[in-house]
Write a protein that holds these residues in place. Structure first.
Motif, PDB file in Angstrom:
ATOM      1  N   PHE A   1       0.856  -1.205  -0.116  1.00 60.35           N
ATOM      2  CA  PHE A   1       0.190   0.125   0.039  1.00 60.35           C
ATOM      3  C   PHE A   1       0.933   1.288  -0.049  1.00 60.35           C
ATOM      4  CE2 PHE A   1      -3.680  -2.517   1.928  1.00 60.35           C
ATOM      5  CZ  PHE A   1      -4.484  -2.597   0.818  1.00 60.35           C
ATOM      6  N   ASN A   2       2.057   1.255   0.687  1.00 54.68           N
ATOM      7  CA  ASN A   2       3.047   2.307   0.655  1.00 54.68           C
ATOM      8  C   ASN A   2       3.251   2.821  -0.845  1.00 54.68           C
ATOM      9  OD1 ASN A   2       3.326   3.427   3.352  1.00 54.68           O
ATOM     10  ND2 ASN A   2       4.650   1.567   3.626  1.00 54.68           N
TER      11      ASN A   2
ATOM     12  N   ARG B   1       1.999   6.109  -3.108  1.00 56.06           N
ATOM     13  CA  ARG B   1       3.146   7.053  -3.973  1.00 56.06           C
ATOM     14  C   ARG B   1       2.904   7.041  -5.170  1.00 56.06           C
ATOM     15  NH1 ARG B   1       7.038   4.630  -0.662  1.00 56.06           N
ATOM     16  NH2 ARG B   1       7.522   3.291  -2.455  1.00 56.06           N
ATOM     17  N   GLU B   2       2.347   5.990  -5.975  1.00 53.57           N
ATOM     18  CA  GLU B   2       2.405   6.092  -7.236  1.00 53.57           C
ATOM     19  C   GLU B   2       1.136   6.311  -7.762  1.00 53.57           C
ATOM     20  OE1 GLU B   2       4.336   2.736  -9.022  1.00 53.57           O
ATOM     21  OE2 GLU B   2       6.270   3.184  -7.743  1.00 53.57           O
TER      22      GLU B   2
ATOM     23  N   ALA C   1      -8.615   6.537  -1.286  1.00 50.56           N
ATOM     24  CA  ALA C   1      -8.642   5.079  -0.947  1.00 50.56           C
ATOM     25  C   ALA C   1      -7.614   4.335  -0.426  1.00 50.56           C
ATOM     26  CB  ALA C   1      -9.407   4.542  -2.318  1.00 50.56           C
ATOM     27  N   ILE C   2      -6.542   4.352  -1.371  1.00 48.23           N
ATOM     28  CA  ILE C   2      -5.368   3.689  -0.810  1.00 48.23           C
ATOM     29  C   ILE C   2      -5.048   4.073   0.611  1.00 48.23           C
ATOM     30  CG2 ILE C   2      -3.170   2.889  -1.360  1.00 48.23           C
ATOM     31  CD1 ILE C   2      -3.993   3.067  -4.347  1.00 48.23           C
ATOM     32  N   MET C   3      -4.658   5.352   0.880  1.00 42.90           N
ATOM     33  CA  MET C   3      -4.415   5.787   2.105  1.00 42.90           C
ATOM     34  C   MET C   3      -5.089   5.219   3.231  1.00 42.90           C
ATOM     35  SD  MET C   3      -1.713   7.708   2.164  1.00 42.90           S
ATOM     36  CE  MET C   3      -1.902   8.707   3.734  1.00 42.90           C
ATOM     37  N   THR C   4      -6.324   5.306   2.808  1.00 51.01           N
ATOM     38  CA  THR C   4      -7.455   4.868   3.792  1.00 51.01           C
ATOM     39  C   THR C   4      -7.072   3.167   4.247  1.00 51.01           C
ATOM     40  OG1 THR C   4      -9.062   6.348   3.175  1.00 51.01           O
ATOM     41  CG2 THR C   4      -9.667   4.344   4.508  1.00 51.01           C
TER      42      THR C   4
ATOM     43  N   THR D   1      -4.539  -0.705   7.772  1.00 52.07           N
ATOM     44  CA  THR D   1      -3.579  -1.674   7.700  1.00 52.07           C
ATOM     45  C   THR D   1      -2.571  -1.611   8.804  1.00 52.07           C
ATOM     46  OG1 THR D   1      -3.977  -2.220   5.432  1.00 52.07           O
ATOM     47  CG2 THR D   1      -2.016  -3.424   6.434  1.00 52.07           C
ATOM     48  N   HIS D   2      -2.232  -0.300   8.731  1.00 49.39           N
ATOM     49  CA  HIS D   2      -1.092   0.080   9.915  1.00 49.39           C
ATOM     50  C   HIS D   2      -1.560  -0.299  11.153  1.00 49.39           C
ATOM     51  CE1 HIS D   2       2.804   1.237   8.310  1.00 49.39           C
ATOM     52  NE2 HIS D   2       2.010   1.979   7.210  1.00 49.39           N
ATOM     53  N   GLN D   3      -2.850   0.142  11.581  1.00 52.20           N
ATOM     54  CA  GLN D   3      -3.574   0.152  12.696  1.00 52.20           C
ATOM     55  C   GLN D   3      -3.745  -1.419  13.080  1.00 52.20           C
ATOM     56  OE1 GLN D   3      -4.236   2.579  14.980  1.00 52.20           O
ATOM     57  NE2 GLN D   3      -4.254   0.862  16.295  1.00 52.20           N
ATOM     58  N   CYS D   4      -4.019  -2.246  11.915  1.00 51.09           N
ATOM     59  CA  CYS D   4      -4.295  -3.709  12.468  1.00 51.09           C
ATOM     60  C   CYS D   4      -2.869  -4.150  12.620  1.00 51.09           C
ATOM     61  CB  CYS D   4      -4.763  -4.491  10.916  1.00 51.09           C
ATOM     62  SG  CYS D   4      -6.387  -4.128  10.704  1.00 51.09           S
ATOM     63  N   ALA D   5      -1.699  -3.857  12.276  1.00 52.31           N
ATOM     64  CA  ALA D   5      -0.686  -4.500  12.316  1.00 52.31           C
ATOM     65  C   ALA D   5      -0.121  -3.845  14.107  1.00 52.31           C
ATOM     66  CB  ALA D   5       0.664  -3.880  11.402  1.00 52.31           C
TER      67      ALA D   5
END
Length: 112
Positions: free
Chosen positions: A41-42, A46-47, A56-59, A64-68
């Motif tokens: 997703f990073n 960026r792209e 949408a991808i930022m969301t 995903t970071h919060q899940c991790a």
């Protein structure tokens, strides 16, 4: 020497045994998957050229970071993840190492 381990005691369910997957194996696999997803997703964030797609991808990236992080917290609570408190000589050594890197950066003394 003082105990420098920072963590909780391991729970019996977290112990790995034989060829079957334990709870520790499963949650470690889940955390690895979340890390893999955040890496993807990073790159996609960026792209992405379209603003709506980027948002949408930022969301997805944030979730995903919060899940991790949530998985890490569970692993720490279960004693699967432990940390070691750094000793002062190691801290001093790291400080000197990174301080020497500053001298290699052009214009490092001119930054405000």
């Amino acid at each position: 020497m003082p105990n420098t381990q920072i963590g909780n005691p391991k729970t019996p369910a977290a112990q790995s045994s034989g060829t079957t997957m334990s709870d520790m194996d499963r949650i470690t696999d889940i955390l690895s998957t979340e890390k893999y997803l955040t890496d993807g997703f990073n790159i996609a964030t960026r792209e992405a050229s379209h603003d709506s797609l980027h948002q949408a991808i930022m969301t997805c990236l944030t979730e995903t970071h919060q899940c991790a992080r949530d998985i890490y917290n569970v692993m720490f609570q279960q004693g699967i993840y432990t940390l070691e408190a750094a000793q002062q000589p190691k801290l001093d050594q790291a400080y000197q190492k990174f301080n020497s890197y500053l001298s290699q950066i052009p214009y490092s003394g001119q930054m405000q």
